[in-house]
Design a protein around this motif. Sequence first.
Motif, PDB file in Angstrom:
ATOM      1  N   SER A   1       3.791  61.689  10.012  1.00 52.34           N
ATOM      2  CA  SER A   1       3.904  60.935  11.266  1.00 52.34           C
ATOM      3  C   SER A   1       4.633  59.633  10.994  1.00 52.34           C
ATOM      4  CB  SER A   1       2.514  60.648  11.823  1.00 52.34           C
ATOM      5  OG  SER A   1       1.821  59.826  10.908  1.00 52.34           O
TER       6      SER A   1
ATOM      7  N   ARG B   1       6.279  68.546  10.119  1.00 53.01           N
ATOM      8  CA  ARG B   1       5.531  68.092  11.282  1.00 53.01           C
ATOM      9  C   ARG B   1       4.319  67.256  10.905  1.00 53.01           C
ATOM     10  NH1 ARG B   1       6.434  70.609  16.041  1.00 53.01           N
ATOM     11  NH2 ARG B   1       8.283  71.932  16.039  1.00 53.01           N
TER      12      ARG B   1
ATOM     13  N   ALA C   1      11.839  57.489  22.581  1.00 52.67           N
ATOM     14  CA  ALA C   1      10.886  58.548  22.900  1.00 52.67           C
ATOM     15  C   ALA C   1      11.468  59.908  22.545  1.00 52.67           C
ATOM     16  CB  ALA C   1      10.538  58.479  24.386  1.00 52.67           C
ATOM     17  N   ALA C   2      12.753  60.104  22.889  1.00 53.38           N
ATOM     18  CA  ALA C   2      13.391  61.389  22.609  1.00 53.38           C
ATOM     19  C   ALA C   2      13.464  61.626  21.112  1.00 53.38           C
ATOM     20  CB  ALA C   2      14.782  61.417  23.228  1.00 53.38           C
TER      21      ALA C   2
ATOM     22  N   LEU D   1      11.509  60.435  18.831  1.00 55.59           N
ATOM     23  CA  LEU D   1      10.189  60.676  18.264  1.00 55.59           C
ATOM     24  C   LEU D   1       9.726  62.092  18.537  1.00 55.59           C
ATOM     25  CD1 LEU D   1       8.392  57.309  18.968  1.00 55.59           C
ATOM     26  CD2 LEU D   1       9.279  58.192  16.815  1.00 55.59           C
ATOM     27  N   ARG D   2      10.178  62.669  19.655  1.00 50.23           N
ATOM     28  CA  ARG D   2       9.815  64.061  19.938  1.00 50.23           C
ATOM     29  C   ARG D   2      10.595  65.027  19.046  1.00 50.23           C
ATOM     30  NH1 ARG D   2       8.005  66.085  24.643  1.00 50.23           N
ATOM     31  NH2 ARG D   2       6.763  64.690  25.924  1.00 50.23           N
ATOM     32  N   LEU D   3      11.725  64.540  18.582  1.00 54.95           N
ATOM     33  CA  LEU D   3      12.597  65.404  17.769  1.00 54.95           C
ATOM     34  C   LEU D   3      12.040  65.465  16.365  1.00 54.95           C
ATOM     35  CD1 LEU D   3      15.548  66.707  18.102  1.00 54.95           C
ATOM     36  CD2 LEU D   3      16.307  64.712  16.859  1.00 54.95           C
ATOM     37  N   ARG D   4      11.501  66.613  15.984  1.00 56.77           N
ATOM     38  CA  ARG D   4      10.910  66.684  14.643  1.00 56.77           C
ATOM     39  C   ARG D   4      11.562  67.829  13.912  1.00 56.77           C
ATOM     40  NH1 ARG D   4       4.978  64.509  14.369  1.00 56.77           N
ATOM     41  NH2 ARG D   4       5.302  62.678  15.681  1.00 56.77           N
TER      42      ARG D   4
END
Lengths: 766, 115
Positions: A765, A762, A752-753, A755-758
């Motif tokens: 996907s 942006r 999860a972490a 996937l939040r890290l972009r």
Amino acid sequence: MLTSILLLFAASSLAPLAHRALGKRAGVCLAAVPALLFAHFVGQLGSVTAGRASAESWDWVAGLGIRLAFHLDGLSLLFALLVTGIGALVLVYGAGYLEGDPRLPRFSAAMLFFMAAMLGLVLADDAIALFVFWELTSVSSYLLIGFDHEQEKARKSALQALFVTGAGGLAMLAGLLLLGEAAGTLQLSALGAEAARIQGHSLHLPALLLILLGAFTKSAQFPFHFWLPGAMAAPSPVSAYLHSATMVKAGIYLLARLNPALGGTDAWHYLVILAGATTLVTGAVLAYGQTDLKRLLAFTTVSALGTLTLLVGISTEHSARAAMAFLLVHALYKAALFLGVGAIDHEAGTRDVRELGGLARAMPLTAFAVCASALSMAGLPPLFGYVAKEFFHEAKQEVPRAAAWVSTASFFGSALVAAAAGLVAWRPFFGRRRSQLSAHEAPPALWLGPVLLALLGVALGLFPGSLAVPLIQPAASAMRGEPTVVELAPWLGLSPALVQSLLMLAAGAVLYAVHDRALAALAPLRGLAKLGPDRGYQALMAGLVALARAQTRALQNGVLGVYLLVTIGSAVALAGYALFSRVALAAPAGGGVRLGEAAVALAMVVGAIAVIRARTTLIGVAALGVVGYGVAVIFLLFGGPDLALTQFAIETLSVLLFVLVLRRLPPMRQLSPPSEHLRDGFVAVAGGLFVTALVLAATATPHATPLRDWFAANSLAAANGRNVVNVILVDFRAFDTLGEITVLAVAALGVAALLRLRPEDRKESL
Amino acid sequence: MTALLAVVIGILYGAGLYLVMRRSIVKLVLGLGLLTHAANLLIFTMGRVSRDGAPIVPPGAAELTAPYSDPVPQALVLTAIVISFGVQAFLLVLVKLAHRATGTDDLDALRSTDQ
């Protein structure tokens, strides 16, 4: 005895505080500690002379038979007196020498630490305890030699001394352990009684060689003598202490201590006498070639250490008393000389004999101390050096087989040292006064030590019977391991030894007279000095660094594939060796293979090969899925329905995840060259073969079933579950399952972490 | 059958080891997958393969009676399957992000942290 050592260690750690609290008086206050210990050891003289050695012992590493044991006999006592007595004088001297220097507290602390280690070394009665103190002297001498740590030369010299003596120390440890193996005890005072057993043991020669290596490096014997002059980078009080009574004498102490156990054999005679005689001559020749007083003294120290080694090597009654007498006199005059030269340097600003002269009037006390000591070094009556020299002349007649050679060599060595003594005694103090007009007598702290030591040398020479015998006789007895009578008279009569002494002094006088011309004539040969063993040391160090660099470049190259290759290759090679050298492989009996099972196995093999050969990610993932489902079928076929279920579910999820995440990756490229494929393929095949062999070997052993049986019997009864695998997971080993769930939760959090890290892009996907 | 399984496990290990030594990051991930399967099979085989049936106490019986297959390695493998899935999921996402951030799938090109 442990108390004495701990007292010095305590003084060492308190030294900086003492300097802060007491200011200028701190030096004297700290010197009171070794002075008190000196008095304590003087008090022991009576009982030790009477032949009563005292001992202390505590268990240290009981399982290995190592004890923290101390033993005070004549040899230890002589050394302990030198260590504490000269130590106290040097501390007083150092406080004056470094007055106002902010580094003085560090000097006192390091000095006291070294003193404690040295005292422990000479008192230790256990080989391991001796080694520990031996290493402590190496480490603390590193701090002392590198005292001027802002000078590159000091740092290099300190490191060199540490390397040479440290390497020797390791060799000595190995030697002592072998010796303990041969003797059946690590107790040093008990080794003498085991001499016959040791010398008949097959480990005798390796033990002897390793121990000699330790002693020779520490005592700067040829070809390891080069570190000692380098150590002159230390301040004068340090040199005076390390090179008169302590550090370099540790090797002599070890030889003398082990003489009852190891001495007297042919190997001992050849090796120790050869090393001693070579060092004696080398040191004397090099000393004669110096003009810097401190370096000159350093090389005479090398020569004196050679003399001592030679004497210990002869190991007769005469040589034992000569060794102990020479040890004592050398400690006294060499400490006084180093301290005196330090005072000259301090006052006149130079130590070069060519620039010094006529200081006797300005510095009468220093002049007295240095002259009396130098004459003792030359071996002139009535000084104690003369008595020691007479003994030496007697002892060297007893060299087995090579008496004439050793006699001649030591004659020239002694003559050269006498000439060097002339340089130290005469040049700075007499003749025309040179540039240093402002020089005047050093402060009391700087002349007290040298004068006391010089007076002691004179007193011992005048009254050897009453003063020197109580020191030398017990020491010589301890060195020989049997009572030895020492009779000393200031005048031994018109003996051949006296004639030799006179001849030697005459030769020395001639050499002194031609010193300038000899140096000028030998000047073209100076380049030869660079070819000495120091060069070998430099080459060794450079080679070591180059090797470290090369292996770092080869192994730590930052390429993951290489790391894995090395790791996998080593693991397979080592574990494979262990497996194949112990287990004979045999095909497991029975079982048979059904058609369906063979088909599943074939599918998995094809799948695995397909993963390797896949060109696109999708094909690779699909082939991996085939293998995974194959594994699930195997579980199903062989009694693991729960495993099969889980494997099917997880495998399906895995394939989906792979396809979702990796679908946008480019096709799998061939990145490495064919040679690397071949190399990796070889290692991989070896790994595969090893695992196959491992499975065959493991399944060929009897199947241990206590766990299986326990779970089978208790599953229903204790946990009310019929499916034993499930019961194990959720009941008997529930905490393991909790851990497993935790891992999954952490992995989920991590995903999860991530996937939040972009970081960028942006729009794209997953 | 044990001999055949030993060979299969050996081949899976060999293939997996070969793949993890490749420079392509995708091959590394696939190789780890193969090694996971191979290790699970290895542990399973250590309990001795038999066709005697699952370690489940039949209805009416008070305890398990031989023959049955060893439940202990099975419990270990079950845990291993689940954990390796969690690790694999994390690894996949990491690889994906690394690829997106660096634009390469070559491990040798990933030597510096500042790309």
